[in-house]
Design an enzyme around this catalytic site. Structure first.
Site, PDB file in Angstrom:
ATOM      1  N   LYS A 113     -33.963   2.086   8.528  1.00 38.73           N
ATOM      2  CA  LYS A 113     -35.185   1.292   8.509  1.00 38.73           C
ATOM      3  C   LYS A 113     -36.187   1.726   9.611  1.00 38.73           C
ATOM      4  O   LYS A 113     -35.523   1.964  10.794  1.00 38.73           O
ATOM      5  CB  LYS A 113     -34.775  -0.154   8.708  1.00 38.73           C
ATOM      6  CG  LYS A 113     -35.776  -1.056   8.693  1.00 38.73           C
ATOM      7  CD  LYS A 113     -35.509  -2.726   8.480  1.00 38.73           C
ATOM      8  CE  LYS A 113     -34.939  -3.198   9.949  1.00 38.73           C
ATOM      9  NZ  LYS A 113     -35.895  -3.142  11.066  1.00 38.73           N
ATOM     10  N   GLU A 115     -39.831   0.753  11.649  1.00 41.87           N
ATOM     11  CA  GLU A 115     -41.114  -0.310  11.916  1.00 41.87           C
ATOM     12  C   GLU A 115     -42.359   0.269  11.779  1.00 41.87           C
ATOM     13  O   GLU A 115     -42.549   1.476  12.402  1.00 41.87           O
ATOM     14  CB  GLU A 115     -40.650  -1.020  13.196  1.00 41.87           C
ATOM     15  CG  GLU A 115     -39.515  -2.106  13.246  1.00 41.87           C
ATOM     16  CD  GLU A 115     -39.229  -2.692  14.760  1.00 41.87           C
ATOM     17  OE1 GLU A 115     -40.505  -2.738  15.390  1.00 41.87           O
ATOM     18  OE2 GLU A 115     -38.280  -3.315  14.894  1.00 41.87           O
ATOM     19  N   GLU A 182     -41.510  -9.346   8.677  1.00 47.73           N
ATOM     20  CA  GLU A 182     -41.406 -10.342   9.874  1.00 47.73           C
ATOM     21  C   GLU A 182     -42.451 -11.283  10.234  1.00 47.73           C
ATOM     22  O   GLU A 182     -43.634 -10.899  10.534  1.00 47.73           O
ATOM     23  CB  GLU A 182     -40.545  -9.420  10.809  1.00 47.73           C
ATOM     24  CG  GLU A 182     -40.104 -10.522  12.001  1.00 47.73           C
ATOM     25  CD  GLU A 182     -39.223  -9.676  13.094  1.00 47.73           C
ATOM     26  OE1 GLU A 182     -38.754  -8.573  12.779  1.00 47.73           O
ATOM     27  OE2 GLU A 182     -38.997 -10.450  13.974  1.00 47.73           O
TER      28      GLU A 182
HETATM   29  O1  KIV Z   1     -33.065  -5.393  14.327  1.00 50.82           O
HETATM   30  C1  KIV Z   1     -32.831  -6.470  13.739  1.00 50.82           C
HETATM   31  O2  KIV Z   1     -32.108  -7.132  13.831  1.00 50.82           O
HETATM   32  C2  KIV Z   1     -34.137  -6.480  12.758  1.00 50.82           C
HETATM   33  C3  KIV Z   1     -34.594  -7.705  12.031  1.00 50.82           C
HETATM   34  C4  KIV Z   1     -35.101  -8.659  12.816  1.00 50.82           C
HETATM   35  C5  KIV Z   1     -34.877  -7.415  10.613  1.00 50.82           C
HETATM   36  O3  KIV Z   1     -34.865  -5.606  12.462  1.00 50.82           O
END
Ligand code: KIV
Length: 269
Positions: A113, A115, A182
């Site tokens: 993932k 950002e 988010e």
């Molecule tokens: O790092 C994390 O816990 C996240 C969540 C807030 C989605 O990215």
């Protein structure tokens, strides 16, 4: 289901039933969340705050994320495992993004993932081209809190709502298989969920999304500070505190260890 959920199976959940994702950072909690039947386990860079006590996710490193991904991956047998790419592991270049993502895949993640929206679309494209499934993360992006002016709600004004929508569309267009959204206004989250054909997993973005994600330590009451959108389902802190106090008390009173916890020298025949 035999083995872990695949990215394709995860994508097919959109429109069928609500998707559940939660974070885990180690082997024992990986075992528990998997047994609870969640669809995806996120090894979040929030580990740097909730486990290591740093003030932000900027302190998560590739070494940290790889070690925690390995531990969680050893535990999870059914859910999809997604590992967060930490701050500055993908921003500098496509090459950094691909090589660091590959390291997390080798550590046992099924996907990574990242950002960011329009500004990371090229990085997402490069990783997907290299064969690595990518989950996007837009709206409030904690790794960018310095430029966002703090951990601010997104999409309250139309102009900002449009920026979040553009980011979400850019991430889908770049080839991401799912998106975390988010701390974004509920109407904006609903619109993004309608517009995108990939699953939209919300945190603090309301009810009309394809799924929800929360930080495990918020759910079980182990976070020192909890965001306003999280819900605490258990007070584990009190349970641990009580257990350790009882242990200390029993040691001091000579109650522990008892006869059942010791062994004796065998009598010679
Ligand atoms: O790092 C994390 O816990 C996240 C969540 C807030 C989605 O990215």
């Amino acid at each position: 289901m035999a083995g872990r959920m695949s990215v394709r199976e995860f994508m097919r959940l959109k429109g069928r039933r609500r998707i559940v994702m939660i974070t885990a950072y180690d082997y024992p909690t990986g075992l528990i969340v998997d047994e609870a039947g969640v669809d995806a386990v996120l090894v979040g860079d929030s580990v740097s705050m909730v486990v290591y006590g740093y003030p932000s996710t900027h302190y998560a490193t590739m070494d940290m994320m790889a070690r925690h991904t390995e531990a969680v991956s050893r535990a999870v047998k059914r859910a999809l495992v997604v590992a967060d790419m930490p701050f500055m592991s993908y921003e500098p270049s496509d090459r950094d993004a691909v090589l660091n993502a590959a390291r997390l895949i080798r550590a046992g993640a099924d996907a990574v993932k990242v950002e960011g929206g329009e500004e990371v679309a090229d990085r997402i494209r490069a990783m997907v081209r290299a064969g690595i499934p990518v989950m996007g993360h837009v709206g409030l992006t904690p790794q960018r809190y310095l430029v966002l002016g703090g951990y601010r709600r997104r999409g309250r004004r139309r102009e900002d709502a449009e920026a979040v929508i553009r980011d979400a569309e850019a991430v889908e267009e770049a080839g991401a298989f799912a998106l975390v959204l988010e701390y974004t206004a509920e109407e904006v989250a609903a619109e993004i969920t309608r517009r995108l054909s990939i699953p939209v997993i919300c945190i603090g973005s309301g009810r009309y999304c394809d799924g929800q994600v929360l930080v495990l330590h918020d759910v079980i009451g182990l976070s020192p500070m909890q965001p306003p959108f999280a819900k605490r389902y258990a007070d584990t802190r009190s349970i641990i505190l009580e257990a350790v106090r009882r242990y200390a008390d029993e040691v001091r009173r000579g109650v522990f260890p008892g006869e059942e916890h010791v062994f004796h020298t065998k009598e010679e025949p």
